[in-house]
Design a protein around this motif. Structure first.
Motif, short mmCIF file in Angstrom:
data_model
loop_
_atom_site.label_atom_id
_atom_site.label_comp_id
_atom_site.label_asym_id
_atom_site.label_seq_id
_atom_site.Cartn_x
_atom_site.Cartn_y
_atom_site.Cartn_z
N PHE A 1 5.30 -1.84 -8.52
CA PHE A 1 4.48 -2.98 -8.12
C PHE A 1 3.71 -2.66 -6.86
O PHE A 1 4.26 -2.21 -5.88
CB PHE A 1 5.36 -4.20 -7.90
N GLY A 2 2.46 -2.90 -6.93
CA GLY A 2 1.65 -2.72 -5.73
C GLY A 2 1.37 -1.26 -5.43
O GLY A 2 0.84 -0.93 -4.40
N ARG A 3 1.71 -0.42 -6.33
CA ARG A 3 1.44 1.00 -6.09
C ARG A 3 0.20 1.47 -6.82
O ARG A 3 -0.34 2.52 -6.55
CB ARG A 3 2.64 1.84 -6.54
N ALA B 1 9.87 -5.86 -3.74
CA ALA B 1 9.23 -6.46 -4.91
C ALA B 1 10.17 -6.42 -6.11
O ALA B 1 10.21 -7.34 -6.92
CB ALA B 1 7.92 -5.74 -5.21
N ASP C 1 2.47 -9.55 -11.53
CA ASP C 1 2.66 -8.49 -10.54
C ASP C 1 3.29 -9.07 -9.28
O ASP C 1 3.09 -10.23 -8.95
CB ASP C 1 1.32 -7.84 -10.21
N PHE D 1 3.73 -8.16 -5.20
CA PHE D 1 3.28 -7.26 -4.14
C PHE D 1 3.79 -7.74 -2.78
O PHE D 1 3.74 -8.91 -2.45
CB PHE D 1 1.75 -7.20 -4.13
#
Length: 256
Positions: A4-6, A29, A44, A46
């Motif tokens: 997530f968030g990558r 996350a 998602d 983040f």
DNA sequence: GTTGAGCGTT
């Protein structure tokens, strides 16, 4: 599921962003995903991190696919104890691209045109009731800035104009000799966080009311009055040598 | 090892 968030934002076309505050600094996350995913379809999750240290800031963003699920998650997870901390779930007010968000959903041109005369109310069934949210911690810590994450922005701000000194030393206030005014000024301890776009409704303040009260010209005329009147800068100390009981001198420093 | 208001990235 742990990325997530990558890979950046997957798709925020019709996703509702929820802001999770008051989460533990250790909460990740991956820890929030199962918690929020059980109440709805989480697109998602983040968690903003610090640029320097890379640690969590203490809040996360959870994007739901449907607002109804997001609202349910808010009602269910808001005030929930996660990792030993009571998290606060609420709709995000601002988007990643500084876009205004309505009910956690990013306002789009298409939607605005639709508001012309389409859906009367997306969710007229219930209203935001402050049931136990009011019980949120009133005692705001005095130390808003711990390390100074806003230091970067404030740094530039100071370079431009620091007319309104946020940090007024008590000594400086005594110099002016106007404590009463200081009290009023202290009242408006606004963080002065001028966002790129503020809500129009909130900005609908009376024009007559001046948002930035300038200090009286009299104060500006004599901002500081030195008792001596010599005009010596306060930066200079009047006590040069802190003599000790046995003022030791380099010449007679032979003995203790 | 710590802190605790708020609003976001590849």
């Amino acid at each position: 599921m742990s990325h997530f968030g990558r890979s950046g934002p997957p798709d925020i076309r019709d996703t509702f962003s929820l802001l999770v505050l008051n989460i533990s600094f250790r909460t990740t996350a991956d820890d929030l995903f199962p918690l929020f995913d059980r109440y709805g379809k989480v697109v998602d999750v983040f968690i903003p991190r610090d640029r320097r240290t890379g640690d969590s800031r203490g809040f996360a963003f959870v994007r739901y696919k449907y607002a109804e699920e997001a609202q349910k998650a808010i009602d269910r997870l808001d005030g929930r104890n996660v990792d030993g901390r009571n998290i606060m779930v609420q709709f995000a007010k601002y988007g990643p691209n500084a876009e205004p968000i309505r009910k956690g959903r990013i306002i789009e041109e298409a939607e605005k045109s639709r508001e012309r005369s389409r859906s009367r109310s997306p969710r007229p069934r219930h209203r935001d009731d402050n049931r136990d949210r009011e019980s949120r911690r009133q005692s705001r810590s005095r130390s808003r800035e711990r390390h100074g994450r806003d230091r970067d922005r404030d740094y530039h701000r100071h370079s431009r104009s620091r007319s309104q000194s946020q940090s007024l030393s008590p000594e400086y206030k005594d110099r002016r000799g106007g404590r009463d005014d200081d009290k009023h000024r202290s009242r408006s301890r606004s963080r002065s966080r001028s966002y790129h776009s503020a809500s129009p409704n909130r900005c609908s303040a009376s024009p007559s009311k001046r948002p930035t009260p300038h200090r009286s010209p009299a104060d500006n005329g004599s901002p500081e009055k030195q008792t001596n009147g010599k005009g010596s800068p306060p930066s200079h100390s009047a006590s040069p040598v802190p003599h000790r009981a046995g003022s030791r001198s380099p010449a007679s420093d032979g003995k203790e």
